[in-house]
Design a protein around this motif. Structure first.
Motif, PDB file in Angstrom:
ATOM      1  N   THR A   1       0.827  -1.209   0.000  1.00 38.88           N
ATOM      2  CA  THR A   1       0.000   0.000   0.000  1.00 38.88           C
ATOM      3  C   THR A   1       0.864   1.263   0.000  1.00 38.88           C
ATOM      4  OG1 THR A   1      -1.768  -1.144   1.192  1.00 38.88           O
ATOM      5  CG2 THR A   1      -1.771   1.259   1.273  1.00 38.88           C
ATOM      6  N   ILE A   2       1.896   1.269   0.838  1.00 35.48           N
ATOM      7  CA  ILE A   2       2.806   2.422   0.906  1.00 35.48           C
ATOM      8  C   ILE A   2       3.551   2.592  -0.414  1.00 35.48           C
ATOM      9  CG2 ILE A   2       4.821   3.376   2.085  1.00 35.48           C
ATOM     10  CD1 ILE A   2       3.925   1.751   4.560  1.00 35.48           C
ATOM     11  N   ALA A   3       4.053   1.473  -0.956  1.00 35.47           N
ATOM     12  CA  ALA A   3       4.809   1.546  -2.208  1.00 35.47           C
ATOM     13  C   ALA A   3       3.944   2.076  -3.347  1.00 35.47           C
ATOM     14  CB  ALA A   3       5.355   0.160  -2.559  1.00 35.47           C
ATOM     15  N   ASP A   4       2.691   1.634  -3.421  1.00 38.71           N
ATOM     16  CA  ASP A   4       1.800   2.091  -4.492  1.00 38.71           C
ATOM     17  C   ASP A   4       1.579   3.595  -4.418  1.00 38.71           C
ATOM     18  OD1 ASP A   4       1.563  -0.456  -5.466  1.00 38.71           O
ATOM     19  OD2 ASP A   4      -0.347  -0.877  -4.486  1.00 38.71           O
ATOM     20  N   TYR A   5       1.449   4.134  -3.200  1.00 39.28           N
ATOM     21  CA  TYR A   5       1.233   5.577  -3.068  1.00 39.28           C
ATOM     22  C   TYR A   5       2.440   6.363  -3.587  1.00 39.28           C
ATOM     23  CZ  TYR A   5       0.931  10.208  -0.995  1.00 39.28           C
ATOM     24  OH  TYR A   5       0.913  11.567  -0.823  1.00 39.28           O
ATOM     25  N   PHE A   6       3.641   5.996  -3.147  1.00 41.89           N
ATOM     26  CA  PHE A   6       4.829   6.760  -3.547  1.00 41.89           C
ATOM     27  C   PHE A   6       5.152   6.570  -5.031  1.00 41.89           C
ATOM     28  CE2 PHE A   6       5.568   6.985   1.015  1.00 41.89           C
ATOM     29  CZ  PHE A   6       6.086   8.254   1.152  1.00 41.89           C
TER      30      PHE A   6
ATOM     31  N   SER B   1      20.534   4.489  -1.128  1.00 41.07           N
ATOM     32  CA  SER B   1      21.311   3.720  -0.160  1.00 41.07           C
ATOM     33  C   SER B   1      22.072   4.643   0.791  1.00 41.07           C
ATOM     34  CB  SER B   1      22.291   2.794  -0.890  1.00 41.07           C
ATOM     35  OG  SER B   1      23.135   2.122   0.022  1.00 41.07           O
ATOM     36  N   PHE B   2      22.676   5.699   0.250  1.00 39.46           N
ATOM     37  CA  PHE B   2      23.417   6.650   1.075  1.00 39.46           C
ATOM     38  C   PHE B   2      22.470   7.455   1.960  1.00 39.46           C
ATOM     39  CE2 PHE B   2      25.827  10.538   1.943  1.00 39.46           C
ATOM     40  CZ  PHE B   2      27.057  10.021   2.318  1.00 39.46           C
ATOM     41  N   LEU B   3      21.320   7.853   1.426  1.00 42.43           N
ATOM     42  CA  LEU B   3      20.338   8.590   2.216  1.00 42.43           C
ATOM     43  C   LEU B   3      19.835   7.755   3.387  1.00 42.43           C
ATOM     44  CD1 LEU B   3      18.195  10.330  -0.557  1.00 42.43           C
ATOM     45  CD2 LEU B   3      19.641  11.469   1.120  1.00 42.43           C
ATOM     46  N   MET B   4      19.623   6.458   3.162  1.00 42.15           N
ATOM     47  CA  MET B   4      19.173   5.578   4.235  1.00 42.15           C
ATOM     48  C   MET B   4      20.180   5.546   5.377  1.00 42.15           C
ATOM     49  SD  MET B   4      17.630   2.289   2.201  1.00 42.15           S
ATOM     50  CE  MET B   4      17.596   1.304   3.698  1.00 42.15           C
ATOM     51  N   ASP B   5      21.454   5.463   5.042  1.00 46.69           N
ATOM     52  CA  ASP B   5      22.489   5.326   6.061  1.00 46.69           C
ATOM     53  C   ASP B   5      22.774   6.619   6.804  1.00 46.69           C
ATOM     54  OD1 ASP B   5      22.754   2.679   5.334  1.00 46.69           O
ATOM     55  OD2 ASP B   5      24.395   3.065   3.930  1.00 46.69           O
ATOM     56  N   HIS B   6      22.456   7.777   6.196  1.00 46.33           N
ATOM     57  CA  HIS B   6      22.799   9.072   6.809  1.00 46.33           C
ATOM     58  C   HIS B   6      21.589   9.997   6.878  1.00 46.33           C
ATOM     59  CE1 HIS B   6      26.518   7.420   5.017  1.00 46.33           C
ATOM     60  NE2 HIS B   6      27.119   7.933   6.065  1.00 46.33           N
ATOM     61  N   GLN B   7      20.389   9.446   6.945  1.00 52.26           N
ATOM     62  CA  GLN B   7      19.191  10.278   6.854  1.00 52.26           C
ATOM     63  C   GLN B   7      19.061  11.257   8.020  1.00 52.26           C
ATOM     64  OE1 GLN B   7      16.300   9.682   8.940  1.00 52.26           O
ATOM     65  NE2 GLN B   7      17.029   7.869  10.022  1.00 52.26           N
ATOM     66  N   GLN B   8      19.511  10.891   9.201  1.00 50.69           N
ATOM     67  CA  GLN B   8      19.385  11.808  10.335  1.00 50.69           C
ATOM     68  C   GLN B   8      20.231  13.065  10.156  1.00 50.69           C
ATOM     69  OE1 GLN B   8      20.235   9.580  13.875  1.00 50.69           O
ATOM     70  NE2 GLN B   8      18.154   8.773  14.030  1.00 50.69           N
TER      71      GLN B   8
ATOM     72  N   LEU C   1       9.747   8.981   4.660  1.00 54.37           N
ATOM     73  CA  LEU C   1      10.063   7.760   3.915  1.00 54.37           C
ATOM     74  C   LEU C   1      11.426   7.215   4.326  1.00 54.37           C
ATOM     75  CD1 LEU C   1       9.382   5.726   1.675  1.00 54.37           C
ATOM     76  CD2 LEU C   1      10.462   7.298   0.047  1.00 54.37           C
ATOM     77  N   MET C   2      12.443   8.083   4.413  1.00 57.33           N
ATOM     78  CA  MET C   2      13.779   7.622   4.778  1.00 57.33           C
ATOM     79  C   MET C   2      13.810   7.075   6.205  1.00 57.33           C
ATOM     80  SD  MET C   2      15.891   7.828   2.283  1.00 57.33           S
ATOM     81  CE  MET C   2      14.608   7.472   1.099  1.00 57.33           C
ATOM     82  N   ARG C   3      13.084   7.705   7.110  1.00 56.35           N
ATOM     83  CA  ARG C   3      13.017   7.196   8.487  1.00 56.35           C
ATOM     84  C   ARG C   3      12.393   5.812   8.525  1.00 56.35           C
ATOM     85  NH1 ARG C   3      13.029  11.031  12.815  1.00 56.35           N
ATOM     86  NH2 ARG C   3      11.308   9.921  13.814  1.00 56.35           N
ATOM     87  N   MET C   4      11.345   5.621   7.732  1.00 53.98           N
ATOM     88  CA  MET C   4      10.651   4.324   7.740  1.00 53.98           C
ATOM     89  C   MET C   4      11.534   3.216   7.179  1.00 53.98           C
ATOM     90  SD  MET C   4       7.289   3.032   5.643  1.00 53.98           S
ATOM     91  CE  MET C   4       8.313   2.747   4.183  1.00 53.98           C
ATOM     92  N   ILE C   5      12.088   3.421   5.981  1.00 52.02           N
ATOM     93  CA  ILE C   5      12.843   2.338   5.351  1.00 52.02           C
ATOM     94  C   ILE C   5      14.154   2.077   6.091  1.00 52.02           C
ATOM     95  CG2 ILE C   5      11.781   2.763   3.117  1.00 52.02           C
ATOM     96  CD1 ILE C   5      14.265   4.142   2.181  1.00 52.02           C
ATOM     97  N   SER C   6      14.711   3.102   6.744  1.00 47.39           N
ATOM     98  CA  SER C   6      15.920   2.899   7.534  1.00 47.39           C
ATOM     99  C   SER C   6      15.623   2.024   8.745  1.00 47.39           C
ATOM    100  CB  SER C   6      16.500   4.251   7.965  1.00 47.39           C
ATOM    101  OG  SER C   6      17.669   4.079   8.741  1.00 47.39           O
ATOM    102  N   ARG C   7      14.513   2.310   9.414  1.00 48.29           N
ATOM    103  CA  ARG C   7      14.137   1.495  10.576  1.00 48.29           C
ATOM    104  C   ARG C   7      13.795   0.070  10.167  1.00 48.29           C
ATOM    105  NH1 ARG C   7      10.224   5.048  14.573  1.00 48.29           N
ATOM    106  NH2 ARG C   7      11.704   6.710  15.077  1.00 48.29           N
TER     107      ARG C   7
END
Length: 527
Positions: free
Chosen positions: A277-282, A388-395, A335-341
């Motif tokens: 559901t989330i993927a379809d929205y984005f 991939s880089f955004l996921m690792d350094h999103q904060q 989005l980055m917070r979710m996929i990182s977690r």
């Protein structure tokens, strides 16, 4: 092709295409092959090309070790479509290529793409000198200014007061100072962020990466002033926000299995339905979160995604993400917070039978984060590398840089006191400096990365073992899952069955040898 990033600059996607195709033509082994009782020289099979190109991409810092074999096949199909390769009969133009024994060869023509020529309008608005000349492009009075009509943002009086509070106080205390208008404030924000961005990227000019007209000061000011305690943008117009059902779904997966929503169903495969559901929205958004107009800017930063330039890349992305419309920045943050977690959550069930959680996150959301308005052959690989880089350094990337606000305040203060005549007369605040680390080889980086990752995974195993509040049955289940995912680390911790049994206080079950019974001899009763 060595693992090197190259400096940031315009048309990076085209330059990388030329670099990859050149390395592929120069390094791909050619030999004789037999097919249908006929010999062909100087050719290669599709499977051999996939193996060689897959290794090439994974060892190149522009793409990284998370490149998948399927992405490599997709790139080879683009090679066939663009006549980088052709089949053994000279056919090309389609994408009919699979990981098999089909034969291909290199054509005689050059596969390199020509770099686009600069648009005349961009040449007029050159920002390469950043000088104090009165005709400089950063004297933004001469530029047509865009207003944020598209996203329907409402800038409140409270927001404006946050940005101009100190300036107004100074104006009240001194009548000799120049009055600072809202236009001056916006021009200073535009000037400061661009000159800082050029300094961080170390490029002689930004003219082919971004047009100054694309920088909307209102967006930057809003993103700086309207944030929650966690740094996420707060939208005043809720119609621009994510729908409630999407937010609930993202919260559910981000906090899995400790979601506060106790009304969630618990049927098998529920988490996969929520993720879909989330993927379809984005994926249905009209444009990527980083927008089409900033494509060249973000792609140019890919050259900084190397171990010794990591700090520079984070700072550059931090500024670039401030240029985004606030609704886009908020969506990107959540989005980055979710996929990182989700990627770091050991309790997250598998969302795909054949793909791990991290690889699935990158593959699913890369094109809704970064994409070119016109099809670019390396789009998917470049977007995956950036995500991939955004996921690792999103904060770090998606937080507000305090030094930027200080630089703007300083520039406005100089403008007010008459030290400079216009907002673009030259930045008097100090530019950011970076201490560059010693560059290491790709092999050393991979070894350090593996050792660090294994240490973190081993620590996770110890946490499971020492968790006294975990029920015994649940602990057994987690350890069994861990053994399946990381057998080598598990075997190192439990080298024998006795050491594993000691954890649960069980005696090792030793299979008893079967007794060998001799068959009784029956004598004939007849005499």
């Amino acid at each position: 092709m060595e693992s090197r990033g190259g400096p940031p600059g315009p048309y990076r996607a085209t330059k990388l295409w030329n670099e990859v195709t050149t390395s592929f033509r120069a390094g791909m082994p050619l030999r004789k092959h037999r097919q249908h009782f006929k010999k062909y020289g100087n050719c290669f099979t599709a499977g051999e090309a996939v193996d060689w190109l897959y290794d090439l991409l994974r060892n190149n810092s522009n793409f990284g070790p998370e490149v998948t074999r399927q992405q490599t096949i997709q790139l080879l199909r683009k090679f066939l479509k663009n006549h980088v390769i052709e089949d053994i009969k000279g056919r090309w133009g389609s994408e009919n290529l699979d990981d098999n024994n089909q034969l291909f060869r290199f054509p005689a023509t050059s596969p390199l793409k020509t770099l686009p020529r600069r648009h005349p309008e961009l040449r007029k608005s050159s920002i390469d000198s950043f000088s104090k000349d009165k005709e400089n492009v950063f004297k933004l009075r001469n530029l047509s200014r865009r207003t944020p009509k598209k996203h329907g943002l409402h800038f409140s009086q409270e927001t404006t007061e946050k940005v101009n509070h100190e300036i107004r106080e100074d104006q009240e205390n001194s009548g000799d100072y120049r009055e600072i208008s809202q236009e001056d404030v916006e021009e200073v924000w535009r000037y400061v962020i661009l000159i800082y961005l050029q300094a961080i990227l170390c490029v002689p000019s930004l003219e082919e990466l971004i047009n100054p007209n694309q920088v909307i000061p209102q967006y930057i000011m809003y993103n700086m002033a309207n944030t929650s305690k966690r740094g996420v943008v707060i939208l005043q117009d809720k119609s621009d926000d994510l729908p409630h059902w999407v937010l609930s779904a993202m919260k559910c997966l981000a906090n899995w299995p400790r979601s506060n929503d106790t009304s969630n169903p618990t049927y098998v495969g529920f988490e996969r339905d929520v993720f879909r559901t989330i993927a379809d929205y984005f994926l249905d958004l009209p444009e990527p979160l980083l927008t089409y107009e900033y494509y060249e800017l973000f792609v140019s930063i890919l050259g900084l995604l190397q171990p010794h330039l990591e700090r520079v890349a984070v700072s550059a992305l931090q500024l670039c993400c401030l240029l985004l419309p606030p609704p886009n920045r908020r969506k990107l943050q959540l989005l980055m917070r979710m996929i990182s977690r989700m990627s770091e959550n050991a309790d997250m069930p598998r969302l795909h039978d054949a793909v791990g959680t991290r690889a699935l996150m990158i593959h699913t959301f890369s094109r809704c984060v970064l994409c070119c308005a016109e099809e670019v052959d390396l789009d998917e690989l470049l977007a995956a590398r950036l995500v991939s880089f955004l996921m690792d350094h999103q904060q770090e990337i998606l937080q507000v840089p305090s030094y930027l606000q200080a630089a703007v305040d300083k520039q406005l203060d100089y403008l007010k006191k008459g030290h400079i005549k216009s907002p673009g007369d030259g930045l008097l605040a100090p530019l950011p400096t970076f201490s560059y680390c010693k560059q290491i080889s790709a092999q050393e980086f991979d070894e350090q990365k593996v050792s660090t990752s294994q240490a973190a995974i081993a620590e996770l195993l110890e946490n499971i073992i020492k968790n006294k509040s975990l029920p015994l049955k649940e602990k057994r289940r987690k350890l069994k899952q861990f053994q399946k995912e990381y057998p080598l680390i598990y075997q190192k911790r439990f080298p024998t069955t006795e050491s594993e049994a000691a954890l649960f206080g069980d005696k090792p079950t030793i299979k008893q040898p079967m007794l060998i019974l001799r068959k009784p001899k029956f004598h004939n009763l007849r005499y």
